[in-house]
Design an enzyme around this catalytic site. Structure first.
Site, PDB file in Angstrom:
ATOM      1  N   PRO A   2      56.145  42.351  41.232  1.00 39.53           N
ATOM      2  CA  PRO A   2      57.606  42.258  41.296  1.00 39.53           C
ATOM      3  C   PRO A   2      58.247  43.634  41.084  1.00 39.53           C
ATOM      4  O   PRO A   2      57.906  44.345  40.144  1.00 39.53           O
ATOM      5  CB  PRO A   2      57.940  41.306  40.144  1.00 39.53           C
ATOM      6  CG  PRO A   2      56.700  40.501  39.945  1.00 39.53           C
ATOM      7  CD  PRO A   2      55.571  41.440  40.230  1.00 39.53           C
ATOM      8  N   GLU A   3      59.138  44.003  41.986  1.00 39.63           N
ATOM      9  CA  GLU A   3      59.819  45.286  41.880  1.00 39.63           C
ATOM     10  C   GLU A   3      61.251  45.054  41.420  1.00 39.63           C
ATOM     11  O   GLU A   3      61.635  43.931  41.089  1.00 39.63           O
ATOM     12  CB  GLU A   3      59.736  46.018  43.215  1.00 39.63           C
ATOM     13  CG  GLU A   3      58.292  46.333  43.610  1.00 39.63           C
ATOM     14  CD  GLU A   3      58.178  47.216  44.843  1.00 39.63           C
ATOM     15  OE1 GLU A   3      59.189  47.856  45.218  1.00 39.63           O
ATOM     16  OE2 GLU A   3      57.094  47.262  45.438  1.00 39.63           O
ATOM     17  N   HIS A  91      48.561  29.036  32.735  1.00 40.17           N
ATOM     18  CA  HIS A  91      49.108  30.400  32.677  1.00 40.17           C
ATOM     19  C   HIS A  91      50.546  30.467  32.170  1.00 40.17           C
ATOM     20  O   HIS A  91      51.196  31.502  32.300  1.00 40.17           O
ATOM     21  CB  HIS A  91      49.010  31.113  34.033  1.00 40.17           C
ATOM     22  CG  HIS A  91      47.636  31.100  34.621  1.00 40.17           C
ATOM     23  ND1 HIS A  91      46.531  31.600  33.949  1.00 40.17           N
ATOM     24  CD2 HIS A  91      47.179  30.656  35.825  1.00 40.17           C
ATOM     25  CE1 HIS A  91      45.456  31.451  34.716  1.00 40.17           C
ATOM     26  NE2 HIS A  91      45.815  30.884  35.841  1.00 40.17           N
ATOM     27  N   ARG A 110      47.761  36.859  35.844  1.00 38.31           N
ATOM     28  CA  ARG A 110      46.925  38.047  35.615  1.00 38.31           C
ATOM     29  C   ARG A 110      47.105  38.654  34.231  1.00 38.31           C
ATOM     30  O   ARG A 110      46.345  39.526  33.822  1.00 38.31           O
ATOM     31  CB  ARG A 110      47.223  39.109  36.686  1.00 38.31           C
ATOM     32  CG  ARG A 110      46.901  38.663  38.099  1.00 38.31           C
ATOM     33  CD  ARG A 110      46.968  39.822  39.056  1.00 38.31           C
ATOM     34  NE  ARG A 110      46.811  39.406  40.432  1.00 38.31           N
ATOM     35  CZ  ARG A 110      46.820  40.232  41.472  1.00 38.31           C
ATOM     36  NH1 ARG A 110      46.996  41.530  41.259  1.00 38.31           N
ATOM     37  NH2 ARG A 110      46.672  39.783  42.681  1.00 38.31           N
ATOM     38  N   LYS A 151      58.341  71.024  43.029  1.00 41.69           N
ATOM     39  CA  LYS A 151      57.356  69.938  43.011  1.00 41.69           C
ATOM     40  C   LYS A 151      56.435  70.034  44.232  1.00 41.69           C
ATOM     41  O   LYS A 151      56.877  70.324  45.339  1.00 41.69           O
ATOM     42  CB  LYS A 151      58.060  68.578  43.011  1.00 41.69           C
ATOM     43  CG  LYS A 151      58.893  68.299  41.757  1.00 41.69           C
ATOM     44  CD  LYS A 151      58.009  68.069  40.553  1.00 41.69           C
ATOM     45  CE  LYS A 151      58.778  67.449  39.387  1.00 41.69           C
ATOM     46  NZ  LYS A 151      59.936  68.217  38.950  1.00 41.69           N
TER      47      LYS A 151
END
Length: 270
Positions: A2-3, A91, A110, A151
């Site tokens: 999930p973002e 879960h 997980r 960078k």
């Protein structure tokens, strides 16, 4: 995983269901997630009222009188609000029973998610080094360009660095760079201020659209109601390896950068 859009979708879904609700009891069914769930939460949260829910990067912050519950969905986590009489599923590791016969449950197959606590006027170390929110005024093209100077990392890895800007995960980094016409292989420190202006606008646009569409359906994500997100239906490059580019007659390619899959069009991204 999930973002930011998925986490923001979760926050918006939870808000009307839990705010101003009193907690009757807290149940920890599996303490060991990414870190152990503090067992004191069983007593600390009992009889407290939920004041507010906000988001910082991919963390959900739930406010109480004495502090904040800090929750992260990890790679496969989700939070739902269901009738308390509904049977627990496999879960389900954490449950808060509310005063209206509903329960907020944390589900994480997980177990890479986390549930932590921070007292008022304290901040967990994992929140201290986070960059600005991508949809805030603090995130702009000038600051992004300034941070890129010197960078040597590629630009996709650069914008995914949470100390630079939070919440630009793998899917949305690929999509933003495609919209901006910038190759993910371009060196971040050798990218012009003009290009960073375009990229900043594209990041904001992609994330805003993803939030409005409920996130993506990828990687087991579902919202508070258990419905999948829909943004994956309009992804332009992610997951489209060897398919035609929607903008030119090129072909989408897949490469690996920093151990993450990257999708782009070599013909129209430079």
């Amino acid at each position: 995983m999930p973002e930011l859009p998925e986490v923001e979708t979760t926050r918006r879904g939870l808000e009307p269901l839990i705010i101003e609700r009193k907690i009757l009891s807290v149940h920890v069914y599996k303490r060991k997630l990414r870190w152990e769930i503090p067992f004191h939460l069983v007593k600390t949260l009992k009889d407290q009222t939920i004041k507010k829910i906000s988001r910082r990067a991919k963390y959900l912050l739930i406010d109480f009188n004495g502090g904040q519950l800090v929750m992260h969905l990890g790679m496969s986590g989700s939070i739902s609000v269901v009738p308390s009489i509904e049977p627990l599923k496999k879960h389900h590791h954490f449950e808060i029973k509310l005063d209206n016969s509903t329960s907020m449950r944390f589900h994480d197959p997980r177990r890479f998610g986390s549930i932590l606590w921070q007292k008022n006027n304290e901040q967990l170390s994992l929140l201290k080094k986070l960059g600005p929110e991508p949809l805030s005024y603090e995130f702009d093209e000038q600051s992004l360009f300034n941070l890129s100077i010197g960078k040597t990392k590629n630009i996709k890895t650069f914008i995914m660095d949470s100390s630079i800007v939070v919440g630009v995960g793998n899917i949305y980094a690929s999509e933003s760079l495609f919209l901006a016409g910038i190759s993910p292989k371009r060196v971040s420190g050798k990218t012009s201020a003009n290009r960073y202006k375009t990229l900043t606008q594209c990041i904001k646009k992609i994330l805003s659209e993803a939030i409005n569409n409920g996130g993506t359906t990828l990687n087991d994500f579902s919202n508070v109601d258990g419905e999948p997100g829909y943004f994956s239906q309009i992804l332009s490059v992610y997951g489209r390896n060897d398919m035609p580019c929607i903008r030119c007659n090129g072909t989408i390619k897949k490469i690996v950068q920093n151990q993450r899959a990257t999708y782009y069009c070599p013909k129209c991204q430079h």
